[in-house]
Structures are given as C-alpha cells and as structure tokens.
Design an enzyme around this catalytic site. Structure first.
Site, short mmCIF file in Angstrom:
data_model
loop_
_atom_site.label_atom_id
_atom_site.label_comp_id
_atom_site.label_asym_id
_atom_site.label_seq_id
_atom_site.Cartn_x
_atom_site.Cartn_y
_atom_site.Cartn_z
N ASP A 183 0.89 -1.16 0.02
CA ASP A 183 0.18 0.09 -0.16
C ASP A 183 0.77 1.11 -0.06
OD1 ASP A 183 -2.26 1.57 -0.07
OD2 ASP A 183 -2.84 1.17 2.10
N LYS A 186 1.96 3.21 -5.98
CA LYS A 186 1.33 2.44 -6.79
C LYS A 186 2.34 2.09 -7.89
CE LYS A 186 -1.64 3.25 -3.93
NZ LYS A 186 -1.47 2.78 -2.82
N ASP A 211 -3.27 -3.09 -2.34
CA ASP A 211 -4.39 -2.03 -2.30
C ASP A 211 -4.33 -0.96 -3.44
OD1 ASP A 211 -6.61 -0.86 -1.34
OD2 ASP A 211 -5.59 0.31 0.14
N ASN A 212 -5.58 -0.47 -3.84
CA ASN A 212 -5.81 0.61 -4.68
C ASN A 212 -5.46 0.23 -6.21
OD1 ASN A 212 -4.43 2.34 -1.80
ND2 ASN A 212 -6.40 2.87 -2.51
N GLU A 241 -10.97 3.92 0.35
CA GLU A 241 -11.20 4.15 1.67
C GLU A 241 -12.04 5.69 2.11
OE1 GLU A 241 -8.49 3.03 0.23
OE2 GLU A 241 -6.87 4.37 0.34
CA CA Z 1 -4.27 2.43 0.08
#
Ligand code: CA
Length: 259
Positions: A183, A186, A211-212, A241
C-alpha cells in the site's frame, strides 16, 4: 470576449461534470484543500493532528479501538488515506485465513493496517513494515506502540522499499515473507514484486495483497501478474477508503513458484 449565449450553452455541460465527478471533487476538497488550510493554521501535518486525536480519544493498548478512532477522525474531521473499515475486513479475513508467520508491509503510513494485521497474527508471528517518509514513520511508531505492539512483533523499517527489500535477509533477518501487503506508491508495486522474486523472498503459496489497484490503479503490476504465469489472482471489488462513491479494488495474488 465570450458571448453570454455561448457561456449559457456550457452550463449544462459543467453541471453534468460536477454531478458525475462530485465524489472526486469532494475527495480533492477534503484531501487537499482542507489539509492545506489546516497545515497552515496549525503548523503541523495532518498525520500529527490525527495522532493528537488518537491520543485524546483512543484507549491505549486496545488496537481495535485505536482503529475505530482513526475511522472517526477520517470520516468526520480530516481525510486520511488509511485502509478504512471496508478494506480492513478483507485484509483481516485473509490474515486469519492464511495465518502467516512472517508479514511484510510496504507503506506503513500511520500504522492503521500494521495494527490491524498485528492483532490478527498467530502467536510468534512477526511483521516487518517499511515506510520511506520519516515523519509518517514517527507517527506510525507512536501509534503501533500505543496499540501495545513491541519491536518483537512489529519492526518498523524506515527507508525506500527499493533500498530495503534487497537488505531484508542480511540486515533484518527476514528470509521469506508468507504474506505481503502493498500500500505504498502504486508505481512501485511491479518493481517491488519483481525485487521480492529476485531476492527469493516469496515462498511457494505466499499471498500478496495490493491495495488501490483501481483508484489510482497499478495497471502494469496487474498486467504482469496476469501474464507472467507465476501467480493465481483475484480482485476484491470495494470502494476507496472513506469514500463509498469511488470504486476501488484490492488484488489478492498467490505465488505458485511457476513457471
Ligand atoms: Ca491504500
């Protein structure tokens, strides 16, 4: 000079844009404009402000209450890009299911997911969390210790993932990571996954949760995972989130050790 008739013709277009992207405008307002204003007024970062709130509202030694207090802050005070309660359920379920003995987290931020994972780990497990920003790491360290996790359970490593991953074995004694939670930036997901492979840090069956992967997205990482033949993968559809109106997802991938 634009004539009033032309300006009027644009109004429906502007209104439809505002309606369509209202969640993103709200995100920009909460994550950027409010932060700028409060940074200026208080002279401290939003992460430090969040920690002050945690200190005065959360129960020390109670990890779940600390996470709930973070959520209250992020919903009602200032936006923090913590994992948030919806994605936390996915991560917590996976940790219980896989019961990893060694966990590597890339991107500690304020320590939200670190605490969540640490309180779900089996006895004797160890979590290594990497954060490149020293100011955020300082907040995370205080939050993690406030939750009751000492250095034997959670080791916080300050440095960039690119520098830290090659030293995990030699300097930190982490020889293989059963579970990796990504996380951080990216654009670093793919590079760091390949670094983990190159340094033989992934045992067969290791789980990586990233994530993401939709917002803001990591398309090269996903392309590689799908095409290289070394992983099984699935996407957990969720929302960003603390923003139910913005789509996001988490990629759960399993290292098969092939080809
Ligand atoms: Ca995140």
């Amino acid at each position: 000079m634009v004539s009033p008739a032309i300006a009027l013709a644009f109004i429906p277009f502007v209104v439809s844009l505002l309606i369509r992207y209202r969640h993103y405008f709200l995100l920009f307002y909460r994550a950027v404009l409010v932060r700028w204003l409060r940074d200026y007024l208080t002279g401290i970062t939003k992460e430090e402000r969040a920690f002050q709130y945690i200190m005065t509202h959360a129960i020390p030694g109670d990890p779940l209450h600390i996470l709930e207090t973070f959520d209250q802050w992020s919903y009602h005070c200032e936006y923090l890009c913590n994992l948030g309660p919806q994605k936390a359920k996915i991560l917590e379920r996976l940790i219980y299911e896989k019961a990893p003995l060694t966990v590597l987290e890339l991107g500690t931020y304020c320590g939200y997911a670190t605490i969540l994972m640490a309180q779900s780990l089996p006895l004797g497990a160890r979590l290594y969390s990497v954060e490149m920003n020293p100011c955020k790491a300082a907040v995370a360290e205080k939050v993690i210790r406030l939750a009751g996790f000492d250095d034997d359970t959670v080791e916080l490593i300050i440095g960039s993932s690119e520098e830290v991953i090659p030293l995990l074995k030699e300097k930190h004694g982490l020889f293989q990571a059963d579970f990796v939670f990504m996380d951080h930036w990216k654009r670093c997901y793919l590079r760091d996954l390949q670094l983990l492979e190159a340094h033989d840090l992934l045992p067969k069956g290791a789980t990586i949760l990233a994530d993401n992967i939709i917002c803001p997205g990591a398309p090269h990482f996903l392309q590689y995972v799908k095409a290289c033949g070394k992983y099984k993968w699935r996407i957990h559809r969720t929302s960003l989130e603390y923003f139910r109106g913005i789509r996001d997802g988490m990629a759960q991938i399993t290292y098969t050790g092939l080809p």
